[in-house]
Scaffold this active site. Structure first.
Site, short mmCIF file in Angstrom:
data_model
loop_
_atom_site.label_atom_id
_atom_site.label_comp_id
_atom_site.label_asym_id
_atom_site.label_seq_id
_atom_site.Cartn_x
_atom_site.Cartn_y
_atom_site.Cartn_z
N ARG A 168 33.73 42.08 58.97
CA ARG A 168 34.32 42.57 57.90
C ARG A 168 35.15 41.53 57.04
O ARG A 168 35.38 40.50 57.57
CB ARG A 168 35.53 43.26 58.47
CG ARG A 168 35.08 44.70 59.09
CD ARG A 168 34.74 45.63 57.93
NE ARG A 168 34.16 46.86 58.42
CZ ARG A 168 33.26 47.29 58.69
NH1 ARG A 168 32.05 46.51 58.43
NH2 ARG A 168 32.87 48.57 58.92
N HIS B 28 27.10 43.65 51.38
CA HIS B 28 27.24 44.72 52.66
C HIS B 28 26.00 45.61 53.24
O HIS B 28 26.23 46.72 53.07
CB HIS B 28 28.19 45.53 52.50
CG HIS B 28 28.92 46.00 53.66
ND1 HIS B 28 30.37 46.42 54.07
CD2 HIS B 28 28.45 46.35 55.06
CE1 HIS B 28 30.61 46.97 55.31
NE2 HIS B 28 29.27 46.49 55.69
P1 NDP Z 1 31.47 46.38 69.50
O1 NDP Z 1 32.87 47.39 69.65
O2 NDP Z 1 30.26 46.91 70.17
O3 NDP Z 1 31.62 44.79 69.87
C1 NDP Z 1 32.93 44.24 69.52
C2 NDP Z 1 33.07 42.95 70.18
O4 NDP Z 1 34.18 42.10 69.75
C3 NDP Z 1 33.18 43.06 71.75
O5 NDP Z 1 32.38 42.14 72.32
C4 NDP Z 1 34.37 42.85 71.83
O6 NDP Z 1 35.02 42.17 73.43
C5 NDP Z 1 34.85 41.82 71.00
N1 NDP Z 1 36.19 41.83 70.76
C6 NDP Z 1 36.98 42.44 69.85
N2 NDP Z 1 38.10 42.05 69.80
C7 NDP Z 1 38.51 40.84 70.30
C8 NDP Z 1 39.12 39.85 70.30
N3 NDP Z 1 40.36 40.16 69.98
N4 NDP Z 1 39.05 38.75 70.85
C9 NDP Z 1 38.05 38.80 71.55
N5 NDP Z 1 36.73 39.82 71.42
C10 NDP Z 1 36.97 40.57 70.97
O7 NDP Z 1 31.26 46.59 67.98
P2 NDP Z 1 29.84 46.29 67.32
O8 NDP Z 1 29.13 45.32 67.92
O9 NDP Z 1 29.10 47.60 67.58
O10 NDP Z 1 30.18 46.07 65.76
C11 NDP Z 1 30.91 44.89 65.49
C12 NDP Z 1 31.45 45.12 63.90
O11 NDP Z 1 30.31 44.70 62.99
C13 NDP Z 1 31.82 46.52 63.56
O12 NDP Z 1 33.28 46.60 63.80
C14 NDP Z 1 31.66 46.20 62.02
O13 NDP Z 1 32.92 45.82 61.38
C15 NDP Z 1 30.45 45.26 61.76
N6 NDP Z 1 29.40 45.83 61.12
C16 NDP Z 1 29.07 45.34 60.05
C17 NDP Z 1 27.71 45.51 59.49
C18 NDP Z 1 27.30 45.00 58.15
O14 NDP Z 1 26.20 45.78 57.66
N7 NDP Z 1 27.63 43.92 57.91
C19 NDP Z 1 27.16 46.93 60.03
C20 NDP Z 1 27.60 47.33 61.31
C21 NDP Z 1 28.77 46.70 61.81
P3 NDP Z 1 34.75 43.10 74.57
O15 NDP Z 1 33.19 43.42 74.67
O16 NDP Z 1 35.38 42.39 75.48
O17 NDP Z 1 35.32 44.54 74.43
C1 OXD Z 2 29.26 49.53 59.83
C2 OXD Z 2 28.94 48.77 58.71
O1 OXD Z 2 30.59 49.46 60.13
O2 OXD Z 2 28.03 49.27 58.01
O3 OXD Z 2 28.58 50.29 60.39
O4 OXD Z 2 29.63 47.84 58.16
#
Ligand code: NDP
Ligand code: OXD
Length: 309
Positions: free
Chosen positions: A224, A272
């Site tokens: 993001r 994006h």
């Molecule tokens: P998940 O919730 O599966 O994974 C998030 C990861 O971040 C987890 O490993 C979590 O740790 C870690 N995390 C969260 N907060 C912290 C913190 N404060 N310190 C350390 N680690 C942290 O999310 P996704 O993988 O499904 O998606 C990630 C992001 O990707 C989405 O939220 C979205 O914003 C972005 N996205 C972007 C897209 C694009 O096209 N650019 C498309 C899709 C998503 P833990 O496993 O220990 O909980």
């Molecule tokens: C999502 C994205 O969060 O597209 O799925 O960024």
């Protein structure tokens, strides 16, 4: 009982059609067409207009139409006391992984430099980097981050990840929590951000973080825009701490025309699109959750309110 789709990117009709084709018994409305708000049980949302969720008195849950849910929490009038679900989808993870690999290879082989040189008719080979010599750090080892990490490791990169809780992924050292962030950053030549945007991760890609990376590290932000402090990136590139960045996400989307990213040579931009929820792949889980709600069964892919993701 019915579903309302709220998104402003011109894709409501696409999702509505796909949901009704998958299950013709579903009643689905665009938020822009006449509908009885009292009958709506589920709001399927993607960057909905602020305030548009508060007028549905009988909502059972809010379904993010993407993996991220930050935009729901940002709407202070949204009924966030309700359950919130998100997209967890194999195709979304694969698409993200392909995107990150493409960006990294592009960077290692300096393809953007050659493209510019082509326009200048300049013949100038540079030294290049090899996969085996590059250490990639993934911030966020969740659904997307762990797919990216495994795929990069498979093609020969040295990969490590950072998350809240420790992971057990083959050949991928796992760093957990604030105390281990520094050690993780110190060995990340390329840093990929795949964290959710929460109060803890907002602005995490900042001066202090850049200074802990090896000199000339490269940043990829596919999570993001709110993770990045834009000015700090500019300064870190200008003082050669960071060699460049590839950005897919921004504070404001579309990126305003007067933003400095547009004309900054060391920053590569995409709009994006790193990984986009695929209708065919995602519709079944939306319908599955709707049926679960009707049958009083636990919903899939619930977001934790405490963690904010
Ligand atoms: P998940 O919730 O599966 O994974 C998030 C990861 O971040 C987890 O490993 C979590 O740790 C870690 N995390 C969260 N907060 C912290 C913190 N404060 N310190 C350390 N680690 C942290 O999310 P996704 O993988 O499904 O998606 C990630 C992001 O990707 C989405 O939220 C979205 O914003 C972005 N996205 C972007 C897209 C694009 O096209 N650019 C498309 C899709 C998503 P833990 O496993 O220990 O909980
Ligand atoms: C999502 C994205 O969060 O597209 O799925 O960024």
């Amino acid at each position: 009982m019915s579903i309302v789709i709220i998104r402003q990117d011109g894709k409501v009709a696409l999702w509505k059609k796909a949901l009704q084709e998958y299950d013709p018994s579903l009643e689905v409305y665009s938020y822009l067409e006449p509908h009885d708000k009292e009958k709506i049980k589920v709001a399927l949302v993607w960057k909905h207009p602020e305030g548009s969720l508060k007028d549905y008195p009988n909502l059972a849950y809010i379904a993010s139409n993407g993996a991220g849910v930050d935009f729901i929490f940002e709407d202070v009038s949204a009924p966030t006391h309700l359950p919130i679900t998100r997209v967890v989808d194999e195709q979304l993870a694969i698409d993200m992984s392909e995107y990150v690999l493409a960006i990294i290879l592009h960077n290692l082989k300096k393809l953007d430099v050659y493209k510019v040189n082509q326009t200048r008719k300049t013949w100038q080979p540079f030294p290049y980097k090899r996969i085996a010599d590059v250490r990639v750090g993934i911030l966020g080892l969740g659904v997307l981050g762990s797919q990216v990490a495994k795929d990069l490791e498979n093609v020969g990169f040295k990969v490590q990840g950072w998350s809240n809780t420790r992971k057990d992924l083959k050949n991928i050292p796992s760093y957990a929590g604030k105390e281990e962030l520094s050690a993780f950053l110190n060995i990340s030549d390329i840093l990929v951000c795949l964290l959710p945007l929460t109060k803890d991760t907002k602005g995490i890609l900042n001066k202090q973080l850049f200074e802990q990376l090896p000199k000339n590290a490269f940043i990829i932000n596919v999570a993001r825009g709110g993770h990045l402090v834009d000015q700090d990136l500019r300064d870190a590139i200008n003082n050669d701490q960071i060699s460049g960045a590839s950005l897919d996400v921004y504070h404001d989307e579309p990126l305003p025309k007067d933003h400095f990213f547009w004309t900054f040579d060391e920053i590569m931009m995409t709009p994006h699109y790193a990984s986009v929820s695929d209708v065919k792949s995602v519709v079944p889980q939306i319908v599955e959750n709707y049926k679960r709600m009707q049958a009083n069964l636990p919903l899939l892919h619930l977001v934790s309110k405490n963690r904010g993701y």
